[in-house]
Design an enzyme around this catalytic site. Structure first.
Site, PDB file in Angstrom:
ATOM      1  N   ASP A  95       0.857  -1.189   0.000  1.00  0.00           N
ATOM      2  CA  ASP A  95       0.000   0.000   0.000  1.00  0.00           C
ATOM      3  C   ASP A  95       0.890   1.235   0.000  1.00  0.00           C
ATOM      4  O   ASP A  95       2.015   1.192   0.502  1.00  0.00           O
ATOM      5  CB  ASP A  95      -0.908   0.016   1.231  1.00  0.00           C
ATOM      6  CG  ASP A  95      -1.984  -1.047   1.198  1.00  0.00           C
ATOM      7  OD1 ASP A  95      -2.415  -1.418   0.094  1.00  0.00           O
ATOM      8  OD2 ASP A  95      -2.398  -1.503   2.276  1.00  0.00           O
ATOM      9  N   ASP A 132      -7.013  -1.276  -4.601  1.00  0.00           N
ATOM     10  CA  ASP A 132      -8.104  -0.958  -3.672  1.00  0.00           C
ATOM     11  C   ASP A 132      -9.053   0.073  -4.274  1.00  0.00           C
ATOM     12  O   ASP A 132     -10.275  -0.027  -4.120  1.00  0.00           O
ATOM     13  CB  ASP A 132      -7.546  -0.430  -2.349  1.00  0.00           C
ATOM     14  CG  ASP A 132      -6.667  -1.444  -1.635  1.00  0.00           C
ATOM     15  OD1 ASP A 132      -6.831  -2.652  -1.861  1.00  0.00           O
ATOM     16  OD2 ASP A 132      -5.804  -1.004  -0.843  1.00  0.00           O
TER      17      ASP A 132
END
Length: 150
Positions: free
Chosen positions: A115, A131
């Site tokens: 991330d 995401d």
């Protein structure tokens, strides 16, 4: 013929997975530590998430990997079997498949998901392009379904 019609839109999943992969490679190579991209708005902060959204089920890599693979396979099979769903719904669902593939690749190769997108103006989870694809795809699918009910 039905199989061919059912596969329409697969390229959306491919592009989503590719965009996710390229963004993760670029950030890994170019952003070694947290960096303000747009000060006060958007930071790039590389982190590894060994769980799912909001780090839920951290440390359950095998469970999450199997669950993710089954969801992707099930959703892709459903899309192939149901070629007459609304276009917006199908596009959104293929976007979810692509985002899922992007995160599945990370789980299979690194044991966790990379991330790097952090919103500086609100306290929120760090996330990635996959995401975003999953969330936008879900919204598109919902709007597509609601629009088809009229």
């Amino acid at each position: 013929m039905r199989l061919r019609r059912g596969c329409r839109g697969w390229w959306i999943a491919l592009l989503a997975a590719l965009a996710d992969r390229l963004s993760k490679v670029a950030v890994a190579r170019l952003v070694p530590r947290a960096t303000a991209l747009l000060p006060g708005i958007l930071n790039l902060r590389p982190v590894e998430n060994r769980g799912m959204a909001f780090s839920l089920l951290s440390g359950q890599s095998l469970l999450l990997t199997v669950f993710t693979a089954l969801l992707i396979a099930g959703l892709a099979a459903w899309l192939v079997a149901r070629p007459d769903e609304p276009r917006l719904t199908r596009a959104g669902l293929w976007l979810i498949v692509g985002g899922g593939l992007g995160n599945l690749y990370d789980r299979l190769t690194a044991g966790g998901v990379a991330d790097f997108i952090e919103l500086a103006f609100v306290r929120f989870a760090v996330f990635n392009v996959a995401d975003v694809c999953i969330c936008v795809g879900a919204a598109m699918a919902i709007v597509g379904e609601l629009g088809s009910r009229e």
